[in-house]
Design an enzyme around this catalytic site. Structure first.
Site, PDB file in Angstrom:
ATOM      1  N   ALA A 111      10.200  42.785 -86.732  1.00 37.54           N
ATOM      2  CA  ALA A 111      10.930  43.065 -87.974  1.00 37.54           C
ATOM      3  C   ALA A 111      10.027  43.082 -89.189  1.00 37.54           C
ATOM      4  O   ALA A 111      10.475  43.325 -90.305  1.00 37.54           O
ATOM      5  CB  ALA A 111      12.034  42.020 -88.159  1.00 37.54           C
ATOM      6  N   GLY A 112       8.735  42.758 -88.985  1.00 34.14           N
ATOM      7  CA  GLY A 112       7.806  42.883 -90.106  1.00 34.14           C
ATOM      8  C   GLY A 112       7.232  41.590 -90.640  1.00 34.14           C
ATOM      9  O   GLY A 112       6.477  41.590 -91.613  1.00 34.14           O
TER      10      GLY A 112
ATOM     11  N   HIS B 243      14.544  17.136 -81.556  1.00 32.07           N
ATOM     12  CA  HIS B 243      15.618  17.591 -82.437  1.00 32.07           C
ATOM     13  C   HIS B 243      16.836  18.027 -81.628  1.00 32.07           C
ATOM     14  O   HIS B 243      16.698  18.629 -80.562  1.00 32.07           O
ATOM     15  CB  HIS B 243      15.150  18.779 -83.282  1.00 32.07           C
ATOM     16  CG  HIS B 243      14.158  18.383 -84.317  1.00 32.07           C
ATOM     17  ND1 HIS B 243      13.205  19.239 -84.792  1.00 32.07           N
ATOM     18  CD2 HIS B 243      13.962  17.220 -84.972  1.00 32.07           C
ATOM     19  CE1 HIS B 243      12.464  18.625 -85.701  1.00 32.07           C
ATOM     20  NE2 HIS B 243      12.901  17.397 -85.822  1.00 32.07           N
TER      21      HIS B 243
ATOM     22  N   SER C   6      -0.526  31.911 -82.241  1.00 29.03           N
ATOM     23  CA  SER C   6      -0.187  30.518 -81.957  1.00 29.03           C
ATOM     24  C   SER C   6      -0.088  29.806 -83.296  1.00 29.03           C
ATOM     25  O   SER C   6      -0.480  30.355 -84.331  1.00 29.03           O
ATOM     26  CB  SER C   6      -1.275  29.860 -81.095  1.00 29.03           C
ATOM     27  OG  SER C   6      -2.390  29.537 -81.904  1.00 29.03           O
TER      28      SER C   6
ATOM     29  N   VAL D 136       3.159  37.289 -87.873  1.00 23.84           N
ATOM     30  CA  VAL D 136       3.298  36.232 -86.871  1.00 23.84           C
ATOM     31  C   VAL D 136       1.972  36.050 -86.146  1.00 23.84           C
ATOM     32  O   VAL D 136       1.460  36.999 -85.556  1.00 23.84           O
ATOM     33  CB  VAL D 136       4.417  36.593 -85.858  1.00 23.84           C
ATOM     34  CG1 VAL D 136       4.572  35.498 -84.814  1.00 23.84           C
ATOM     35  CG2 VAL D 136       5.740  36.841 -86.582  1.00 23.84           C
TER      36      VAL D 136
ATOM     37  N   LEU E 267      10.667  38.436 -84.801  1.00 19.32           N
ATOM     38  CA  LEU E 267      10.211  38.322 -86.192  1.00 19.32           C
ATOM     39  C   LEU E 267       9.066  39.298 -86.451  1.00 19.32           C
ATOM     40  O   LEU E 267       9.028  39.970 -87.481  1.00 19.32           O
ATOM     41  CB  LEU E 267       9.748  36.884 -86.477  1.00 19.32           C
ATOM     42  CG  LEU E 267      10.881  35.876 -86.706  1.00 19.32           C
ATOM     43  CD1 LEU E 267      10.363  34.455 -86.552  1.00 19.32           C
ATOM     44  CD2 LEU E 267      11.513  36.058 -88.092  1.00 19.32           C
TER      45      LEU E 267
END
Lengths: 414, 611
Positions: free
Chosen positions: B293-294, B271, B300, B297, B290
């Site tokens: 910030a909550g 890309h 992997s 995640v 991320l």
């Protein structure tokens, strides 16, 4: 493709070609800049460019890396003979810049311009417009003096003429306007001149970094002329990578191979651009980064012959040196849109058959995962291949999510 | 907030992408849409109609030349799916933004310059519209609307339950990963509600956050899944929104490209946007941000499935994802061509051919690829051999065929073929009409004697009639022998062309039994009258019979070919060369309309009393 770096030489050539026109004849920048390369020696260049022998010179490598001064790779205020000697001593020599090692191959040569004050300008693109940074305290200490940098923003639907460039003298204002017009019109995506000088009321760019948007080629090819997009510094292709690169350039499909660690025991052959990155990620995220041998992608509906050659190249590489632990080959992929999975497997199967003895000698285990049109048949082909050759091949479809086989292969997770 | 993509949404397809059109309609059918999701097609090179299937029913799809025309006729179409190439995608998208009824545009093309992309993005935001893309496959509102090719094959649409709405809002950068994510979401939770790929460029016209905020407003969506990518700062807008409390529904996020760090040099993935400039743009940095910030995640990509499942299993008992009414989607009738390929149906062929096949890489004449014919330096005689006789001819035969073609190529402007062609050309008719007009005079009296001669001499010789007997028999039938007789030439003033043919055959043919027989006949006829010679038609006819015999045809095979007109065909082919020449000649001379002068017509009309 994307944003691509160009040589300082090429960018300066573009400036010298356009600055007069875009500034309504207010500025000129003499076309006195040369690029020495293995194919084009300084002697050859000097035959056609008298200034090289007549003026004092600056010489530096021009290979898309910065901090040349810090690496002692800039020769200032020198003569033709000294420059020649300096280049000859360094041509082909391997240097280390940051983490990257690579040979020096290209040198920029231009007149040395004595100056007192150094200015800084950079233009970069953001989603909604272009950001311009300008400072009267440029040069190597720009970062230490960042608070003196003035910022201007040109919204994408406006032109530089709509913007008030406050607190800058008229001459420099004109120069910034000219530069931004060139930036827009020639589809630059990044342009940094640090520093430039003002000598005898002329603007002289001393050090420059630039990137162009190569997707604009269709519109800009006349403006750009024969522009070169060099490969990143230190990127040396192995014979096999070169071969796959050649295949890739000849077809509408995409075939990519980057060797990361040829002694590694985890090899990837993954269908799809996005999926191939995710497989490589997962190997690393599961803690096997050191063992990852390659990054490999095939996509865009390659022919049977192309996938055969691609698979053969990887099989050949991975069976060169034995590893007592054995090796793992992951033939992965997501769920294809419209590619016939069984068809793309045919070339891979042909290569595995051809290498079956070497594969067994090297104790290679193969893990397959793929979905999409005709995937069941494709997976059956692979299963049958395992039975036929005696190579351990484990086969999975969309009932298992894409990267699950990485864990299964590396950790024996089920 | 009104949903952009509903079961009633209709779209305009820019570009004649008939496969994508059919795929969208197939989606409509299995999703039990009442109306097709396509209102019309725009084809910059034409207009009219196209047809496609809605289930097993064929429907008409209007085709317009311009966007404004399409929008005028279909004011209810709120979506444009732009399949224009990277060269024209910008202009066409900007045009569509100016049309008030179009609210959403998807730009498929890859390779649009970043400056143009940024302009499109700002224009869209100014007008309160959304652009998905560029460089994307689009996306799907499950059970409602499919953008172009998103979701892949029908089997995959069904496997990932895209024919009915689930409760997950998905947004990704990569279009290639969309199917995989649909699959994961369908297995780990109750399936996609909406799934959009924003495209892999550095400056997509709508960003990850734009869609997440839209999903926040969509009551059917209970939680989000986001798949980002190394490069750019898009994901930080999500971090900000999480911090500002703008994203309240659970968000499971992962940024791909963590492998970039082990590459020896700066790496640009497939890309355009997938390259980290600076540490902040790396996948690792974005994943950490991320998480802080909550967002949920995983460690992997491999952990995404588990995280989605956890969130779903957690929300389910709370009744947040409501019960989904499951149904079995109707089967799409299999395409006829596909069924043939798979051997499911059979069908009598309407046509049969044994001489030529254009289906493969290149055309084959009687099984031989054209390139081989050219590489071997074959001549037109060889080609005629393959296409008319289905034989690889020996050199003497191909040369003879060429000799015949050369000899019969023309015979001046006065013979009926050339004459008619000239008259037609002078009447202003085109080449093909004038040629046809000339060729149509070929028949029993003009040129056709080759066939007759071949036929009669062969019949006589095969039935062992003596030349004398043959002449008598023909006389009894009061049929002139075809191929015998000439207006001016005679035994003492022989026809040069006949001499050429005879000499060639005598020298190169293995046998000339029919020619020999015909010459015996000629001895008898010329004894009666000097000009009753074996003429060029007769000589050609018997020699072509000799030729077919010498290359191995049986008597029966030769007769079949004579009856099929093969002998006459040599004259037709050869003479067309001359006639075309006459037509071109007349056109270049710019000759005027021909009218036969009165003095050349004998007017003799009956008197009234004779009637």
């Amino acid at each position: 493709m994307a944003q691509r770096g160009i040589r300082e030489y090429a960018a300066k050539k573009l400036l010298s070609k356009y600055i007069n026109e875009y500034s309504s004849r207010k500025f000129q920048y003499k076309d006195e800049v040369a690029l020495v390369s293995p194919e084009n020696s300084i002697e050859t260049i000097a035959e056609k460019n008298n200034w090289i022998k007549e003026k004092h010179l600056v010489v530096k490598p021009d290979q898309l890396f910065g901090k040349r001064g810090k690496h002692n790779l800039v020769l200032l205020n020198t003569t033709y003979d000294e420059a020649k000697k300096w280049i000859n001593e360094r041509m082909g020599k391997v240097v280390e810049i940051g983490k990257t090692k690579g040979p020096l191959t290209h040198f920029l040569v231009e007149p040395f311009v004595p100056h007192t004050k150094e200015y800084y300008i950079a233009i970069k693109t953001e989603q909604n417009g272009d950001k311009i940074y300008f400072s009267e305290t440029g040069g190597v200490e720009i970062e230490e003096n960042w608070e003196k940098v003035k910022e201007y923003f040109v919204p994408i639907l406006k032109t530089i003429e709509d913007i008030e460039l406050a607190n800058i003298n008229e001459k420099i204002k004109e120069f910034i306007k000219t530069l931004h017009k060139i930036f827009v019109d020639l589809d630059f995506t990044y342009l940094e001149i640090n520093p430039f000088a003002i000598v005898d009321s002329k603007i002289v760019p001393l050090d420059l970094v630039a990137r162009l948007d190569d997707t604009a080629l269709f519109w800009d090819k006349d403006k750009w002329g024969d522009i070169e997009f060099p490969i990143p510094f230190g990127r040396i292709f192995t014979k096999e990578e070169q071969f796959i690169k050649g295949l890739d350039e000849k077809t509408g499909a995409s075939l990519k191979l980057t060797l990361l660690n040829p002694k590694g025991d985890v090899w990837l052959m993954v269908a799809g651009g996005g999926a191939s990155v995710v497989y490589a990620d997962t190997v690393i995220d599961l803690g096997y980064g050191k063992e990852l041998a390659n990054y490999g992608e095939y996509s865009g509906n390659p022919s049977e012959e192309e996938t055969y050659l691609y698979a053969k190249t990887i099989l050949d590489l991975m069976t060169k040196e034995k590893n007592p632990k054995g090796k793992i080959l992951i033939i992965g992929g997501g769920i294809a849109n419209f590619t016939d999975v069984a068809k793309t497997f045919k070339g891979i199967i042909r290569a595995i058959r051809e290498y079956k003895d070497k594969i067994k000698e090297n104790n290679v285990k193969i893990y397959v995962r793929r979905g999409g049109p005709n995937y069941k048949q494709g997976l059956t082909f692979m299963k049958n291949l395992g039975e036929e050759t005696g190579i351990p091949i484990e086969v999975y479809g969309p009932e298992l999510h894409m990267t699950r086989i990485v864990g299964i292969a590396l950790k024996g997770e089920r | 907030m009104k949903q952009l993509l509903s079961k009633e949404t209709q779209s305009i397809i820019y570009g004649k992408q008939l496969k994508a059109v059919q795929r969208m309609l197939d989606f409509d059918y299995i999703s039990q849409r009442k109306i097709p999701s396509i209102a019309c097609i725009i084809d910059p090179n034409g207009s009219g109609i196209e047809t496609a299937f809605f289930g097993s029913k064929e429907i008409i799809i209007p085709v317009y030349n311009t966007i404004s025309d399409a929008a005028k006729h279909h004011p209810d179409a709120t979506v444009m799916i732009n399949f224009a190439s990277y060269r024209s995608a910008f202009e066409t998208t900007v045009q569509a933004l100016d049309i008030s009824t179009i609210e959403l545009i998807t730009v498929i093309a890859e390779g649009i310059p970043e400056r143009k992309e940024r302009i499109m993005e700002v224009l869209a935001k100014e007008k309160g519209k959304i652009i998905i893309g560029p460089a994307t496959v689009g996306g799907i509102a499950a059970g409602k609307f499919r953008i172009g090719n998103a979701g892949g094959s029908v089997e995959n649409l069904i496997a990932s339950k895209l024919y009915r709405s689930g409760s997950v809002g998905l947004v990704t950068k990569s279009g290639g990963m969309l199917n995989e994510m649909f699959n994961i979401v369908a297995r780990a939770a109750d399936g996609i509600n909406e799934g959009i790929a924003i495209g892999g460029d550095r400056y997509p016209c709508s960003s990850l956050i734009d869609h997440l905020l839209r999903y926040e407003e969509n009551g059917e969506i209970k939680f989000h899944v986001m798949l980002g990518e190394v490069g750019g700062k898009e994901e930080y807008k999500i971090v900000e929104a999480l911090r500002d409390g703008k994203i309240k529904k659970p968000l499971i996020a992962w940024v791909t490209g963590t492998c970039a760090k082990i590459f020896p040099t700066e790496v640009q993935f497939g890309h355009a946007g997938a390259r980290a400039s600076g540490k902040q743009e790396t996948a690792d940095a974005k994943n950490i941000a991320l998480k802080e910030a909550g967002a949920i995640v995983p460690d992997s990509f491999d952990g995404l499935f588990e995280k989605i499942k956890e969130v779903y299993d957690n929300l389910k008992p709370q009744g947040i994802p409501g019960k989904i009414e499951e149904f079995t989607p109707p089967d799409i009738p299999i395409d006829y061509k596909k069924a043939i390929k798979e051997g499911i149906v059979r069908h009598h062929k309407e046509f049969i051919t044994t001489i030529s096949d254009d289906r493969g890489e290149e055309v084959k004449y009687a099984g031989i690829p054209l390139s081989q014919i050219i590489e071997e330096g074959k001549s037109i005689g060889d080609v005629i051999g393959l296409l008319w006789l289905k034989k690889k001819l020996p050199e003497y035969a191909t040369k003879f065929i060429e000799l015949v073609v050369e000899i019969v190529a023309d015979h001046g402007p006065c013979v009926s073929g050339a004459h008619n062609a000239i008259v037609a050309a002078r009447a202003g008719k085109d080449l093909v009409s004038a040629l046809a007009s000339g060729m149509l005079t070929i028949g029993p009296r003009f040129g056709g004697a080759i066939d007759g001669a071949g036929h009669y001499f062969k019949w006589a010789k095969d039935n062992e009639l003596t030349p004398k007997k043959f002449v008598d028999e023909m006389k009894k039938k009061s049929t002139p022998i075809p191929g015998i007789g000439h207006r001016v030439k005679s035994i003492r003033n022989p026809d040069k062309r006949v001499e050429l043919l005879k000499n060639y055959a005598r020298e190169y043919f293995p046998k000339t039994e029919y020619l020999d027989y015909a010459l015996e006949v000629e001895k008898i006829t010329t004894a009666k009258k000097e000009n009753l010679i074996l003429n060029v038609d007769g000589c050609t006819g018997v020699l072509l019979v000799d030729l077919m015999k010498s290359i191995g045809f049986t008597n029966e095979e030769i007769e079949k070919r004579i009856n099929a007109g093969v002998l006459n065909a040599f004259f037709v082919l050869g003479r067309s060369i001359g006639i075309i020449g006459h037509i071109i000649d007349q056109k270049l001379l710019e000759t005027k309309l021909y009218r036969t002068p009165y003095e050349d017509v004998f007017y003799t009309l009956p008197k009234e009393e004779e009637l």
